[in-house]
Scaffold this motif. Structure first.
Motif, PDB file in Angstrom:
ATOM      1  N   ILE A 155       0.921  -1.102  -0.096  1.00 45.48           N
ATOM      2  CA  ILE A 155       0.020   0.010  -0.147  1.00 45.48           C
ATOM      3  C   ILE A 155       1.040   1.204   0.069  1.00 45.48           C
ATOM      4  O   ILE A 155       0.652   2.238  -0.591  1.00 45.48           O
ATOM      5  CB  ILE A 155      -0.809  -0.245   1.228  1.00 45.48           C
ATOM      6  N   GLN A 156       1.792   1.234   0.712  1.00 43.95           N
ATOM      7  CA  GLN A 156       2.733   2.401   0.992  1.00 43.95           C
ATOM      8  C   GLN A 156       3.606   2.784  -0.187  1.00 43.95           C
ATOM      9  O   GLN A 156       3.695   3.588  -0.853  1.00 43.95           O
ATOM     10  CB  GLN A 156       3.691   2.328   2.234  1.00 43.95           C
TER      11      GLN A 156
ATOM     12  N   ASP B 116       3.579   6.010  -2.464  1.00 36.29           N
ATOM     13  CA  ASP B 116       4.914   6.522  -2.712  1.00 36.29           C
ATOM     14  C   ASP B 116       5.336   6.657  -4.354  1.00 36.29           C
ATOM     15  O   ASP B 116       5.641   7.844  -4.708  1.00 36.29           O
ATOM     16  CB  ASP B 116       6.030   5.626  -2.247  1.00 36.29           C
ATOM     17  N   ALA B 117       4.912   5.570  -4.951  1.00 34.20           N
ATOM     18  CA  ALA B 117       4.841   5.791  -6.397  1.00 34.20           C
ATOM     19  C   ALA B 117       4.177   6.867  -7.106  1.00 34.20           C
ATOM     20  O   ALA B 117       4.669   7.745  -8.193  1.00 34.20           O
ATOM     21  CB  ALA B 117       4.460   4.456  -7.079  1.00 34.20           C
TER      22      ALA B 117
ATOM     23  N   LEU C 282      -0.554  10.958   2.189  1.00 35.56           N
ATOM     24  CA  LEU C 282      -1.295   9.696   2.572  1.00 35.56           C
ATOM     25  C   LEU C 282      -0.305   8.583   3.256  1.00 35.56           C
ATOM     26  O   LEU C 282       0.671   8.557   2.873  1.00 35.56           O
ATOM     27  CB  LEU C 282      -2.175   9.211   1.593  1.00 35.56           C
ATOM     28  N   THR C 283      -1.231   7.798   4.196  1.00 39.19           N
ATOM     29  CA  THR C 283      -0.413   6.540   4.506  1.00 39.19           C
ATOM     30  C   THR C 283      -1.119   5.339   4.428  1.00 39.19           C
ATOM     31  O   THR C 283      -2.359   5.586   4.087  1.00 39.19           O
ATOM     32  CB  THR C 283      -0.180   6.903   5.864  1.00 39.19           C
TER      33      THR C 283
ATOM     34  N   MET D 242      -2.310   3.750   6.529  1.00 36.20           N
ATOM     35  CA  MET D 242      -3.954   3.773   7.571  1.00 36.20           C
ATOM     36  C   MET D 242      -4.675   4.572   7.014  1.00 36.20           C
ATOM     37  O   MET D 242      -5.936   4.223   7.196  1.00 36.20           O
ATOM     38  CB  MET D 242      -3.343   4.686   9.048  1.00 36.20           C
ATOM     39  N   ASP D 243      -4.558   5.709   6.192  1.00 36.65           N
ATOM     40  CA  ASP D 243      -5.560   6.377   5.442  1.00 36.65           C
ATOM     41  C   ASP D 243      -6.411   5.309   4.477  1.00 36.65           C
ATOM     42  O   ASP D 243      -7.470   5.295   4.403  1.00 36.65           O
ATOM     43  CB  ASP D 243      -5.043   7.398   4.383  1.00 36.65           C
ATOM     44  N   ILE D 244      -5.613   4.567   3.932  1.00 34.27           N
ATOM     45  CA  ILE D 244      -6.186   3.392   2.862  1.00 34.27           C
ATOM     46  C   ILE D 244      -7.150   2.387   3.666  1.00 34.27           C
ATOM     47  O   ILE D 244      -8.198   2.150   3.316  1.00 34.27           O
ATOM     48  CB  ILE D 244      -5.005   2.720   2.188  1.00 34.27           C
ATOM     49  N   PHE D 245      -6.734   2.016   4.982  1.00 31.47           N
ATOM     50  CA  PHE D 245      -7.181   1.368   5.772  1.00 31.47           C
ATOM     51  C   PHE D 245      -8.719   1.858   6.292  1.00 31.47           C
ATOM     52  O   PHE D 245      -9.653   1.159   5.905  1.00 31.47           O
ATOM     53  CB  PHE D 245      -6.529   0.806   7.305  1.00 31.47           C
TER      54      PHE D 245
END
Length: 193
Positions: free
Chosen positions: A132-133, A137-138, A144-145, A147-150
């Protein structure tokens, strides 16, 4: 070649042990009526000593989480092309599609049963968190982290599926992607002020 304690070798006995235990866990999970497995049964079916299974995975839920994360990594990898909208849309569509099939809630149920031991859960989920990270990053989505996606994607998708109200991949994937991008935009705007 000597390896630091706690590091995994890319092949050899450790890899064979890990795959045998994961395969046994998957098989027993598929046969389970309540989405659970027994560590002793996993050890017996995999041919791996019970003490080794306990030492590496600690709990039955740890076995399930590890096997399901491994499945997710191979079945539904997160793309990291740099186009956040496209990458998220591809991944979220696959995720929501998976959650409409029976048996794909084992991961979420194992997390619920694991309860307070968040460190074990994070340890087994670490490869997925890194994916996810890497996607973020790409796309240079530094605000965003994982945890945001979570919170913005995984939590609503799994909760809806658990309540037998799975999200429609054709329509809901776009909405979830838009939510993530809206949070990114708002944070970048605040940071620029």
């Amino acid at each position: 070649m000597t390896h630091a304690p706690g590091t995994a070798r890319p092949g050899g006995r450790t890899a064979r042990t890990r795959e045998a235990v994961r395969a046994a866990t998957r098989e027993l999970l598929a046969e389970s009526t309540d989405g659970t497995v027994d560590i002793a049964e996993v050890a017996a079916r995999s041919g791996v000593h019970l003490a080794t299974v306990y030492r590496r995975w600690r709990t039955a839920d740890g076995l399930i989480i590890d096997a399901v994360v491994d499945d997710l990594d191979s079945r539904s990898p997160l793309p990291a092309t740099g186009d956040l909208r496209a990458d998220l849309h591809t991944w979220i569509t696959n995720l929501l599609t998976d959650l409409t099939h029976p048996g794909h809630l084992a991961f979420f149920r194992a997390l619920l049963r694991a309860g307070g031991d968040g460190q074990d859960t994070l340890a087994f989920a670490e490869p997925r968190i890194r994916q996810i990270q890497a996607t973020l990053d790409a796309a240079d989505a530094t605000v965003l982290t994982w945890m945001d996606i979570f919170e913005l994607v995984l939590a609503p998708a799994y909760v809806r599926a658990l309540l037998s109200m799975p999200m429609d991949p054709a329509t809901e994937a776009v909405r979830l992607v838009d939510n993530v991008l809206a949070v990114r935009s708002a944070r970048e705007h605040r940071a620029a002020e």
